[in-house]
Design a protein around this motif. Structure first.
Motif, PDB file in Angstrom:
ATOM      1  N   PRO A 250      46.891  17.499 -17.508  1.00  0.00           N
ATOM      2  CA  PRO A 250      48.142  16.987 -18.094  1.00  0.00           C
ATOM      3  C   PRO A 250      49.145  16.474 -17.063  1.00  0.00           C
ATOM      4  N   GLU A 251      49.044  16.933 -15.829  1.00  0.00           N
ATOM      5  CA  GLU A 251      50.030  16.525 -14.818  1.00  0.00           C
ATOM      6  C   GLU A 251      49.580  15.254 -14.095  1.00  0.00           C
ATOM      7  N   ASP A 252      48.561  15.397 -13.247  1.00  0.00           N
ATOM      8  CA  ASP A 252      48.058  14.238 -12.489  1.00  0.00           C
ATOM      9  C   ASP A 252      47.013  13.528 -13.342  1.00  0.00           C
ATOM     10  N   ASN A 253      47.486  12.636 -14.199  1.00  0.00           N
ATOM     11  CA  ASN A 253      46.564  12.045 -15.168  1.00  0.00           C
ATOM     12  C   ASN A 253      46.561  10.520 -15.099  1.00  0.00           C
ATOM     13  N   PRO A 254      45.437   9.930 -14.670  1.00  0.00           N
ATOM     14  CA  PRO A 254      45.376   8.477 -14.548  1.00  0.00           C
ATOM     15  C   PRO A 254      45.410   7.752 -15.897  1.00  0.00           C
ATOM     16  N   VAL A 255      45.033   8.443 -16.984  1.00  0.00           N
ATOM     17  CA  VAL A 255      45.122   7.823 -18.315  1.00  0.00           C
ATOM     18  C   VAL A 255      46.582   7.549 -18.654  1.00  0.00           C
ATOM     19  N   LYS A 256      47.417   8.557 -18.444  1.00  0.00           N
ATOM     20  CA  LYS A 256      48.843   8.399 -18.698  1.00  0.00           C
ATOM     21  C   LYS A 256      49.441   7.338 -17.776  1.00  0.00           C
ATOM     22  N   ASP A 257      49.025   7.340 -16.506  1.00  0.00           N
ATOM     23  CA  ASP A 257      49.516   6.325 -15.565  1.00  0.00           C
ATOM     24  C   ASP A 257      49.169   4.926 -16.065  1.00  0.00           C
ATOM     25  N   PHE A 258      47.935   4.755 -16.549  1.00  0.00           N
ATOM     26  CA  PHE A 258      47.519   3.449 -17.054  1.00  0.00           C
ATOM     27  C   PHE A 258      48.378   3.030 -18.242  1.00  0.00           C
ATOM     28  N   LEU A 259      48.572   3.947 -19.190  1.00  0.00           N
ATOM     29  CA  LEU A 259      49.331   3.617 -20.400  1.00  0.00           C
ATOM     30  C   LEU A 259      50.781   3.268 -20.067  1.00  0.00           C
ATOM     31  N   GLU A 260      51.295   3.889 -19.017  1.00  0.00           N
ATOM     32  CA  GLU A 260      52.686   3.639 -18.617  1.00  0.00           C
ATOM     33  C   GLU A 260      52.816   2.447 -17.680  1.00  0.00           C
ATOM     34  N   SER A 267      44.308   2.661 -11.824  1.00  0.00           N
ATOM     35  CA  SER A 267      44.342   3.805 -12.739  1.00  0.00           C
ATOM     36  C   SER A 267      43.093   3.844 -13.610  1.00  0.00           C
ATOM     37  N   ILE A 268      42.686   2.692 -14.132  1.00  0.00           N
ATOM     38  CA  ILE A 268      41.517   2.692 -15.015  1.00  0.00           C
ATOM     39  C   ILE A 268      40.236   2.949 -14.225  1.00  0.00           C
ATOM     40  N   ILE A 269      40.189   2.506 -12.979  1.00  0.00           N
ATOM     41  CA  ILE A 269      39.036   2.821 -12.131  1.00  0.00           C
ATOM     42  C   ILE A 269      38.948   4.328 -11.911  1.00  0.00           C
ATOM     43  N   ARG A 270      40.109   4.964 -11.678  1.00  0.00           N
ATOM     44  CA  ARG A 270      40.144   6.430 -11.519  1.00  0.00           C
ATOM     45  C   ARG A 270      39.680   7.121 -12.781  1.00  0.00           C
ATOM     46  N   VAL A 271      40.151   6.645 -13.934  1.00  0.00           N
ATOM     47  CA  VAL A 271      39.751   7.242 -15.214  1.00  0.00           C
ATOM     48  C   VAL A 271      38.233   7.195 -15.364  1.00  0.00           C
ATOM     49  N   ILE A 272      37.646   6.034 -15.150  1.00  0.00           N
ATOM     50  CA  ILE A 272      36.203   5.862 -15.318  1.00  0.00           C
ATOM     51  C   ILE A 272      35.442   6.766 -14.345  1.00  0.00           C
ATOM     52  N   ASN A 273      35.879   6.821 -13.099  1.00  0.00           N
ATOM     53  CA  ASN A 273      35.190   7.634 -12.094  1.00  0.00           C
ATOM     54  C   ASN A 273      35.274   9.122 -12.414  1.00  0.00           C
ATOM     55  N   ILE A 274      36.448   9.577 -12.845  1.00  0.00           N
ATOM     56  CA  ILE A 274      36.607  11.001 -13.171  1.00  0.00           C
ATOM     57  C   ILE A 274      35.755  11.364 -14.385  1.00  0.00           C
ATOM     58  N   ILE A 275      35.801  10.528 -15.400  1.00  0.00           N
ATOM     59  CA  ILE A 275      35.035  10.812 -16.620  1.00  0.00           C
ATOM     60  C   ILE A 275      33.537  10.867 -16.318  1.00  0.00           C
ATOM     61  N   LYS A 276      33.065   9.956 -15.478  1.00  0.00           N
ATOM     62  CA  LYS A 276      31.630   9.899 -15.182  1.00  0.00           C
ATOM     63  C   LYS A 276      31.180  10.996 -14.220  1.00  0.00           C
ATOM     64  N   SER A 277      32.107  11.548 -13.437  1.00  0.00           N
ATOM     65  CA  SER A 277      31.714  12.509 -12.394  1.00  0.00           C
ATOM     66  C   SER A 277      32.011  13.965 -12.763  1.00  0.00           C
ATOM     67  N   THR A 278      32.575  14.192 -13.940  1.00  0.00           N
ATOM     68  CA  THR A 278      32.889  15.566 -14.365  1.00  0.00           C
ATOM     69  C   THR A 278      32.088  15.883 -15.631  1.00  0.00           C
ATOM     70  N   GLY A 279      32.423  16.979 -16.267  1.00  0.00           N
ATOM     71  CA  GLY A 279      31.698  17.393 -17.465  1.00  0.00           C
ATOM     72  C   GLY A 279      32.244  16.804 -18.745  1.00  0.00           C
TER      73      GLY A 279
END
Length: 323
Positions: A250-260, A267-279
């Protein structure tokens, strides 16, 4: 086994749906060639999943080909018309690697073509001469419209929630798959218990199908998807994998950064990388499997048949697909 071979038990029925599409387009070949070209472009090359579900559901119970054919055609035309409107609203250039109507003919004509197909879908639904399916068609169209309005209201809003997500996919995807299977059961004169089982089957399959679609939006390639990776998020719509990321960070969130609007491309590159590299993908997929298992259990309440087994195989295929 690919999708086409899976449709073998209802291959002739689906050929009849495609013949309806060709007839709908060719009717305008002389009088209105541009409309003919638009219809030919639009009504070819799809998965025809919804007509397949309508026929398979109906044939699980009985064989009422003529009436089921009209409703199967209506279900697919309604689906196609919503895609045309979606692409126009999103200003999408391609869908599944194919140029969109709005790309070729412009936004105004795309919206009007979608309206035309809504009308023709309603006409095919009415041709069933079954008031229950006509009401079902009308209610489903209303549900889809409300789902679209919810999405438009929430676009680029960081307040999008898991509850809102399921409301949206229930309205936009699950409602149409529910109508596909429920209408087939109604037109095959199923019992109320059988109709309810097939209705709930379509609904749960629809939820699972859309979750997998939303997973593939992050894990697929642009070539496979026929559109940019993370396309929904780029349009301001948060789907399940991104929602789970927002919940967990909820704090360091690239999805929120992208929307804002904070450095959106990074930001969207970070979102994609985090989603693909975590559970998050596994967590999303587990939910899709849960809904698919509910759908499969509902099929076990129906009489054994090649059509019931095909619905089971189709459910498993749709959960494991790559596109």
């Amino acid at each position: 086994m690919d999708l086409k071979s899976m449709y073998n038990p209802v291959a002739r029925d689906l050929a009849a749906v495609e013949a309806n599409f060709i007839g709908l387009a060719d009717k305008w070949q002389t009088e209105f060639p541009e409309l003919h070209d638009m219809l030919r472009h639009t009504l070819t090359g799809g998965k025809i999943l919804r007509p397949a579900l309508t026929f398979l559901a109906g044939r699980c119970l009985d064989d009422k080909t003529d009436r089921i054919l009209n409703m199967a055609t209506a279900n697919e035309l309604l689906h196609i018309s919503t895609l045309i409107h979606d692409d126009a609203i999103d200003h999408a250039d391609t869908r599944r690697g194919k140029l969109t109507v709005n790309n070729i003919w412009g936004l105004e004509k795309a919206i009007l073509l979608g309206d035309f197909l809504f009308a023709r879908a309603g006409e095919f639904a009415a041709a069933t001469d079954n008031l229950r399916t006509v009401k079902m068609f009308s209610n489903t169209l209303q549900t889809i419209a409300v789902g679209e309005l919810r999405q438009a209201r929430d676009v680029f809003s960081p307040r999008q929630s898991r509850e809102g997500y399921f409301q949206r996919i229930s309205g936009k995807t699950a409602s149409l798959l529910r109508m596909s299977t429920e209408s087939g059961a109604v037109l095959a004169d199923g019992t109320e218990e059988q109709i309810q089982a097939l209705s709930d089957f379509g609904y749960n399959l629809g939820l699972a199908f859309q979750i997998v679609d939303d997973i593939l939006d992050f894990t697929g390639t642009e070539k496979e998807l026929g559109k940019p990776v993370g396309s929904d998020l780029r349009q301001g719509t948060i789907t399940l994998p991104a929602l789970l990321l927002m919940e967990q960070q909820p704090e360091d969130n690239p999805v929120k950064d992208f929307l804002e609007g904070k450095d959106r491309e990074n930001s969207i590159i970070r979102v994609i990388n985090i989603i693909k590299s975590t559970g998050l993908i596994d967590e999303s997929y587990a939910l899709a499997v849960t809904y698919s298992e509910i759908a499969l259990a509902l099929l076990d309440t129906l009489p054994p048949s090649v059509y019931r087994e095909t619905l089971k195989k189709l459910t498993s295929y749709l959960i494991r697909r790559r596109v």
